[in-house]
Scaffold this motif. Structure first.
Motif, PDB file in Angstrom:
ATOM      1  N   GLY A   4       0.783  -1.223   0.000  1.00 19.32           N
ATOM      2  CA  GLY A   4       0.000   0.000   0.000  1.00 19.32           C
ATOM      3  C   GLY A   4       0.814   1.271   0.000  1.00 19.32           C
ATOM      4  N   GLY A   5       2.074   1.193  -0.428  1.00 18.92           N
ATOM      5  CA  GLY A   5       2.918   2.371  -0.476  1.00 18.92           C
ATOM      6  C   GLY A   5       3.641   2.657   0.834  1.00 18.92           C
ATOM      7  N   ASP A   6       3.326   1.918   1.904  1.00 14.47           N
ATOM      8  CA  ASP A   6       3.981   2.137   3.174  1.00 14.47           C
ATOM      9  C   ASP A   6       5.430   1.678   3.114  1.00 14.47           C
ATOM     10  N   GLN A   7       6.260   2.297   3.937  1.00 11.36           N
ATOM     11  CA  GLN A   7       7.633   1.857   4.051  1.00 11.36           C
ATOM     12  C   GLN A   7       7.690   0.568   4.858  1.00 11.36           C
ATOM     13  N   PHE A   8       8.669  -0.290   4.520  1.00 12.39           N
ATOM     14  CA  PHE A   8       8.902  -1.489   5.324  1.00 12.39           C
ATOM     15  C   PHE A   8       9.776  -1.104   6.524  1.00 12.39           C
ATOM     16  N   PRO A   9       9.596  -1.760   7.651  1.00  8.10           N
ATOM     17  CA  PRO A   9      10.501  -1.505   8.776  1.00  8.10           C
ATOM     18  C   PRO A   9      11.937  -1.845   8.371  1.00  8.10           C
ATOM     19  N   PRO A  10      12.911  -1.050   8.774  1.00  6.24           N
ATOM     20  CA  PRO A  10      14.304  -1.377   8.460  1.00  6.24           C
ATOM     21  C   PRO A  10      14.654  -2.767   8.983  1.00  6.24           C
ATOM     22  N   GLN A  11      15.267  -3.576   8.164  1.00  3.98           N
ATOM     23  CA  GLN A  11      15.624  -4.935   8.566  1.00  3.98           C
ATOM     24  C   GLN A  11      16.703  -5.468   7.655  1.00  3.98           C
ATOM     25  N   ARG A  12      17.462  -6.410   8.162  1.00  3.37           N
ATOM     26  CA  ARG A  12      18.574  -6.970   7.413  1.00  3.37           C
ATOM     27  C   ARG A  12      18.798  -8.408   7.852  1.00  3.37           C
ATOM     28  N   GLN A  13      18.934  -9.304   6.899  1.00  3.52           N
ATOM     29  CA  GLN A  13      19.342 -10.679   7.177  1.00  3.52           C
ATOM     30  C   GLN A  13      20.735 -10.870   6.601  1.00  3.52           C
ATOM     31  N   GLU A  14      21.615 -11.491   7.365  1.00  4.54           N
ATOM     32  CA  GLU A  14      23.029 -11.509   7.030  1.00  4.54           C
ATOM     33  C   GLU A  14      23.425 -12.596   6.041  1.00  4.54           C
ATOM     34  N   ARG A  15      22.540 -13.547   5.781  1.00  2.00           N
ATOM     35  CA  ARG A  15      22.897 -14.655   4.895  1.00  2.00           C
ATOM     36  C   ARG A  15      21.798 -14.930   3.895  1.00  2.00           C
ATOM     37  N   GLN A  16      22.208 -15.536   2.776  1.00  2.00           N
ATOM     38  CA  GLN A  16      21.235 -16.058   1.819  1.00  2.00           C
ATOM     39  C   GLN A  16      21.287 -17.584   1.865  1.00  2.00           C
ATOM     40  N   PRO A  17      20.159 -18.237   1.576  1.00  2.00           N
ATOM     41  CA  PRO A  17      18.861 -17.637   1.303  1.00  2.00           C
ATOM     42  C   PRO A  17      18.229 -17.020   2.547  1.00  2.00           C
ATOM     43  N   GLY A  18      17.419 -15.982   2.331  1.00  2.00           N
ATOM     44  CA  GLY A  18      16.735 -15.330   3.433  1.00  2.00           C
ATOM     45  C   GLY A  18      15.631 -16.198   4.013  1.00  2.00           C
ATOM     46  N   LYS A  19      15.140 -15.795   5.183  1.00  2.00           N
ATOM     47  CA  LYS A  19      14.099 -16.539   5.875  1.00  2.00           C
ATOM     48  C   LYS A  19      12.793 -15.753   5.857  1.00  2.00           C
ATOM     49  N   GLU A  20      11.756 -16.353   5.322  1.00  2.00           N
ATOM     50  CA  GLU A  20      10.474 -15.662   5.241  1.00  2.00           C
ATOM     51  C   GLU A  20       9.872 -15.428   6.621  1.00  2.00           C
ATOM     52  N   HIS A  21      10.005 -16.405   7.502  1.00  2.00           N
ATOM     53  CA  HIS A  21       9.366 -16.281   8.817  1.00  2.00           C
ATOM     54  C   HIS A  21       9.996 -15.183   9.667  1.00  2.00           C
ATOM     55  N   ALA A  22      11.183 -14.707   9.285  1.00  2.00           N
ATOM     56  CA  ALA A  22      11.859 -13.652  10.040  1.00  2.00           C
ATOM     57  C   ALA A  22      11.576 -12.258   9.500  1.00  2.00           C
ATOM     58  N   MET A  23      10.782 -12.145   8.452  1.00  2.00           N
ATOM     59  CA  MET A  23      10.519 -10.855   7.824  1.00  2.00           C
ATOM     60  C   MET A  23       9.375 -10.111   8.512  1.00  2.00           C
ATOM     61  N   ASP A  24       9.443  -8.788   8.432  1.00  6.12           N
ATOM     62  CA  ASP A  24       8.395  -7.923   8.996  1.00  6.12           C
ATOM     63  C   ASP A  24       8.042  -6.844   7.967  1.00  6.12           C
ATOM     64  N   PRO A  25       6.837  -6.909   7.392  1.00  7.08           N
ATOM     65  CA  PRO A  25       5.802  -7.924   7.579  1.00  7.08           C
ATOM     66  C   PRO A  25       6.104  -9.182   6.771  1.00  7.08           C
ATOM     67  N   THR A  26       5.428 -10.264   7.102  1.00 10.58           N
ATOM     68  CA  THR A  26       5.581 -11.496   6.344  1.00 10.58           C
ATOM     69  C   THR A  26       4.985 -11.314   4.945  1.00 10.58           C
ATOM     70  N   PRO A  27       5.678 -11.762   3.906  1.00 11.34           N
ATOM     71  CA  PRO A  27       5.133 -11.648   2.547  1.00 11.34           C
ATOM     72  C   PRO A  27       3.773 -12.327   2.419  1.00 11.34           C
ATOM     73  N   GLN A  28       2.938 -11.770   1.586  1.00 14.17           N
ATOM     74  CA  GLN A  28       1.592 -12.304   1.372  1.00 14.17           C
ATOM     75  C   GLN A  28       1.624 -13.342   0.247  1.00 14.17           C
ATOM     76  N   PHE A  29       1.370 -14.591   0.606  1.00 14.74           N
ATOM     77  CA  PHE A  29       1.376 -15.664  -0.383  1.00 14.74           C
ATOM     78  C   PHE A  29      -0.038 -16.056  -0.807  1.00 14.74           C
ATOM     79  N   SER A  30      -1.043 -15.495  -0.164  1.00 19.07           N
ATOM     80  CA  SER A  30      -2.426 -15.830  -0.495  1.00 19.07           C
ATOM     81  C   SER A  30      -3.294 -14.593  -0.338  1.00 19.07           C
ATOM     82  N   SER A  31      -4.517 -14.690  -0.866  1.00 16.20           N
ATOM     83  CA  SER A  31      -5.464 -13.588  -0.781  1.00 16.20           C
ATOM     84  C   SER A  31      -6.882 -14.132  -0.884  1.00 16.20           C
ATOM     85  N   THR A  32      -7.778 -13.553  -0.099  1.00 17.67           N
ATOM     86  CA  THR A  32      -9.177 -13.966  -0.203  1.00 17.67           C
ATOM     87  C   THR A  32      -9.781 -13.539  -1.539  1.00 17.67           C
ATOM     88  N   ASP A  33      -9.135 -12.606  -2.232  1.00 17.25           N
ATOM     89  CA  ASP A  33      -9.619 -12.175  -3.541  1.00 17.25           C
ATOM     90  C   ASP A  33      -9.346 -13.198  -4.642  1.00 17.25           C
TER      91      ASP A  33
END
Length: 293
Positions: A4-33
């Motif tokens: 929605g145009g909002d900024q994401f909270p500053p965050q950094r993961q030090e290794r790849q691959p990244g972890k989805e469960h550690a993200m803020d906000p968690t990526p949206q993989f589904s939608s009721t639409d």
């Protein structure tokens, strides 16, 4: 939708691959639409890098459309994301679909790709849809920073794996099959800070076009999807906190997209009655960036 145009909270993961469960906000993989309509009923799909990000959204949409789904992940780094994704797929599974499968593998090597493909084919009898999606990226300010080992690593993950997985999957694919390769908007507009990643994504576009011509007589369609800035674990694992905070604002829509905004492109290309006359093409869910070529 999505950020929605909002900024994401500053965050950094030090290794790849990244972890989805550690993200803020968690990526949206589904939608009721999203309204499934059995587009992939009875089909068997293999999605590389399906534990998180775009791959997870694709797996979830495929399962809701009736497909039996297998996906790969990186053992020891993506185990929780893989288990979370597996549980979601079990809940989304259609009554006549088989149980989903998660296979751990480093896909940068031919033998590992062969093992993954054989495990999936042995479990389900065939492969109808192959989604090549696994990827990694690293920032650099100059080409001089990219040494041989890093270049080889990025190319192994991002394009070697596509060649290897396809060459083994074709033994288990028949007429009506679909191969979908994940490339990037960077392949079309370039990216000075992601030079090796961008180069692999350009290679994927060329690979998609050439493979489509090679397989058209076998009745197997080959297409690609070139996402723009999408909120996935690659982002905090690749960029600085400040870059992550402002991620996606450069596109005309002024925001990053979410994985569920990309996944329907894969459903469309996987579904024969939706895209039977489409091969060698690339779809562009990228927030409004105009690309040519």
């Amino acid at each position: 939708m999505a950020s929605g145009g909002d900024q994401f909270p500053p965050q950094r993961q030090e290794r790849q691959p990244g972890k989805e469960h550690a993200m803020d906000p968690t990526p949206q993989f589904s939608s009721t639409d999203y309204k499934p309509s059995n587009k992939l009923q009875g089909r068997v799909a293999l999605v590389t890098g399906g534990d998180s990000g775009i791959g997870r959204a694709v797996c979830h949409c495929f399962a809701r459309e009736g497909a039996t789904v297998a996906f790969t992940y990186v053992k020891g780094r993506e185990d929780k994301d893989a288990q979370d994704a597996l549980q979601m797929l079990k809940q989304a599974k259609a009554p006549d679909a088989k149980d989903p499968m998660a296979v751990a593998a480093d896909l940068g090597f031919d033998e590992n790709c062969r093992r993954v493909v054989n495990e999936v084919a042995n479990a389900y009898g065939r492969i109808d849809i192959l989604v090549n999606n696994a990827a990694e990226q690293h920032e650099c300010s100059t080409v001089e920073e990219i040494d041989e080992s890093r270049l080889e690593r990025v190319f192994r993950t991002n394009i070697f794996s596509y060649f290897f997985t396809v060459r083994h999957a074709l033994k288990h694919m028949k007429e009506g099959g679909s191969i979908i390769n994940t490339t990037s908007v960077n392949a079309y507009k370039g990216n000075a800070k992601l030079l090796d990643y961008t180069s692999t994504k350009g290679a994927i576009v060329a690979f998609t076009r050439g493979l489509a011509l090679q397989l058209v007589d076998r009745g197997i369609r080959v297409n690609g999807v070139a996402p723009g800035p999408i909120w996935t674990p690659l982002i905090p694992a690749s960029f600085t906190e400040e870059e992550t905070r402002n991620f996606g604002k450069q596109v005309p829509m002024k925001r990053a997209g979410q994985p569920i905004e990309v996944a329907p492109s894969f459903v469309f290309l996987a579904c024969n009655h939706c895209s039977s006359y489409i091969t060698g093409q690339v779809l562009h869910p990228n927030g409004g960036t105009i690309v040519n070529g």
